[in-house]
Design an enzyme around this catalytic site. Structure first.
Site, mmCIF file in Angstrom:
data_model
loop_
_atom_site.group_PDB
_atom_site.id
_atom_site.type_symbol
_atom_site.label_atom_id
_atom_site.label_comp_id
_atom_site.label_asym_id
_atom_site.label_seq_id
_atom_site.Cartn_x
_atom_site.Cartn_y
_atom_site.Cartn_z
ATOM 1 N N TYR A 56 0.814 -1.287 0.098
ATOM 2 C CA TYR A 56 -0.078 -0.040 -0.166
ATOM 3 C C TYR A 56 0.878 1.227 -0.074
ATOM 4 O O TYR A 56 1.489 1.473 0.963
ATOM 5 C CB TYR A 56 -0.851 0.195 1.147
ATOM 6 C CG TYR A 56 -2.007 -1.131 1.347
ATOM 7 C CD1 TYR A 56 -2.461 -1.736 0.076
ATOM 8 C CD2 TYR A 56 -2.586 -1.791 2.369
ATOM 9 C CE1 TYR A 56 -3.234 -2.949 -0.051
ATOM 10 C CE2 TYR A 56 -3.024 -2.766 2.500
ATOM 11 C CZ TYR A 56 -3.687 -3.366 1.151
ATOM 12 O OH TYR A 56 -4.412 -4.347 1.102
ATOM 13 N N HIS A 120 0.019 -11.950 0.178
ATOM 14 C CA HIS A 120 -1.082 -10.944 -0.202
ATOM 15 C C HIS A 120 -1.146 -11.196 -1.660
ATOM 16 O O HIS A 120 -0.344 -11.550 -2.590
ATOM 17 C CB HIS A 120 -0.271 -9.568 -0.043
ATOM 18 C CG HIS A 120 -1.067 -8.429 -0.267
ATOM 19 N ND1 HIS A 120 -0.581 -7.295 -0.246
ATOM 20 C CD2 HIS A 120 -2.358 -8.388 -0.989
ATOM 21 C CE1 HIS A 120 -1.674 -6.411 -0.513
ATOM 22 N NE2 HIS A 120 -2.521 -7.054 -0.895
#
Ligand code: NAD
Length: 314
Positions: A56, A120
Site C-alpha cells: 500500500y 498478499h
C-alpha cells in the site's frame, strides 16, 4: 463496538476492522497528520484490528501506520500485514524475500512481533510455491516468535480454497466478495470455518464503488457493475441516505466473518463508519436495492493467473 473470536487463535477482534490502505494514498493523496488522527480516533472507538501491507503506497501505509501507533499499548490491538506483493506487477513469494519483508515491516511498524502475516493476493503467484515455500517460511518466523498467526488473501475464492485445503491457515481474507453487489464469500465461508480458518471480509464499499464519490479510475469493475452501483447511489440519495451507510451496515452484519475491514484516512469518515457498521439498513430500502442489483449479482472480474481461477469459478 461488538467483538468476535478470530477463528481458533484465541484473539477477540472488533467486528469492524481498520484497513490502512488509504494511508498509502491508494485512493488519492492524503495528509499524513489527518491519517494518523484517523487511526487514533478509530482505535478510541473500539476498533482493535488493523490490516496493512508493504504494497500500500509502496511501504508508505506501513510507515504512516507505524507513526500513528507510536505510544499506543501494543497489547491493545491486533496488527496484520502481508508479504509477497510489492508493486502493481511485483510479486515475490520466495522464502528469502518473505523473511526480509517481515523484518522490514517490523521496523516500519515499530514493533517486535506481528499478530498476523498474510500472503498478499495469492492468485498472482504460483500456488504450489506459496504452499511449499512461502507458508513454511512464515511458519518458521512464527516458531521464532516474530509472528503469531498466518493467513492468505486474494480475490478469487477458488485460490483461497485450494491453499486452505493444503495448509492449516489461521485466516483467509477476501475483498469485494461480501457486499451489496456480491455474496460469494458467505457461500464459501462454511468450508473455511470447518477447517478452523477465520474468514476476514474486506472492502465493504467495494473499493469505493459503493460510495458517493464512486470508484477510482483503476477500479477493475466492468462498466455494468459501475452503472449498477451508480443507480444504487442515486436511489439512496433520493431516500436521503448515504450509500456507504447502507453498504457498510449490510456487509459488516454477518457474524460468520470475524471482522470487516474498511479504510479511510479521514477521522470523521471513520467515526461514521463505526456508527454505520453497527446500524441496520432500512429493510424497504434494501429490498429496492436488491431488485436493482439482481441483473449484476455476484458478477466477478478476473484477477491473477488464469490457472488459479478454474473456469466457472471465481
Ligand atoms: P473500502 O470498500 O473500504 O473502500 C475504501 C474507499 O471508500 C476509500 O476511497 C475511502 O476513502 C472510501 N470511504 C471509506 N469510508 C467512507 C465513508 N464513510 N464515506 C464515503 N467514502 C468512504 O475498500 P478498501 O479500502 O480497499 O478495503 C478496506 C481494507 O481492506 C483495505 O484498506 C485493506 O486493509 C483491506 N483489503 C485487503 C485486500 C487484499 O489483501 N488483497 C484487498 C482489498 C482490501
Amino acid at each position: 463496538m461488538r467483538y468476535r473470536p478470530l477463528g481458533r487463535t484465541g484473539l477477540t477482534v472488533s467486528m469492524l476492522g481498520y484497513g490502512a490502505s488509504p494511508l498509502g494514498g491508494v485512493f488519492g493523496r492524503i495528509d499524513e497528520r489527518a491519517g494518523i488522527e484517523a487511526v487514533r480516533v478509530t482505535l478510541e472507538l473500539g476498533v482493535n484490528i488493523i490490516d496493512v501491507s508493504p504494497y500500500y503506497g509502496a511501504t508508505t501505509a506501513e510507515t504512516v501506520l507505524g507513526r500513528a501507533l507510536r505510544g499506543v499499548d501494543r497489547a491493545s490491538y491486533v496488527l496484520a500485514t502481508k508479504v509477497g506483493r510489492y508493486g502493481e506487477a511485483a510479486f515475490d513469494f520466495s522464502a528469502a524475500r518473505t523473511v526480509r519483508s517481515v523484518e522490514e515491516s517490523l521496523a516500519r511498524l515499530g514493533t517486535d512481533h506481528l499478530d498476523l502475516v498474510q500472503c498478499h493476493d495469492i492468485e498472482f503467484g504460483d500456488l504450489d510455491r506459496i504452499i511449499g515455500e512461502t507458508l513454511p517460511a512464515l511458519a518458521r518466523l512464527r516458531d521464532a516468535g516474530k509472528i503469531r498467526f498466518i493467513g492468505v488473501t486474494g480475490y478469487p475464492l477458488a485460490a483461497l480454497r485450494r491453499v486452505a485445503a493444503a495448509v492449516p491457515l489461521d485466516t483467509v481474507l477476501s475483498y469485494c466478495r461480501y457486499t451489496l453487489l456480491d455474496r460469494a464469500l458467505a457461500t464459501a465461508e462454511p468450508e473455511f470455518t470447518a477447517r478452523g480458518t477465520a474468514v476476514l471480509n474486506a472492502s465493504p464499499l467495494a473499493m469505493g464503488l459503493l460510495s458517493r464519490r464512486g470508484a477510482p479510475d483503476w477500479h477493475p469493475a466492468p462498466p455494468e457493475l459501475r452503472r449498477a452501483a451508480t443507480a444504487v447511489a442515486d436511489l439512496c440519495a433520493r431516500r436521503g441516505v448515504d450509500i456507504a451507510r447502507v453498504a457498510l451496515g449490510f456487509a459488516a452484519a454477518p457474524t460468520r466473518f470475524a471482522t470487516t475491514f474498511v479504510g479511510s484516512a479521514d477521522a470523521a469518515n471513520m467515526a461514521r463508519n463505526v456508527r454505520w457498521a453497527l446500524s441496520e439498513p432500512d429493510p424497504d430500502l434494501l429490498d429496492d436495492i436488491e431488485k436493482l442489483l439482481t441483473p449484476v449479482r455476484d458478477l466477478a472480474w478476473p484477477s491473477g493467473r488464469p490457472e488459479n481461477t478454474p473456469i466457472g469459478e471465481a
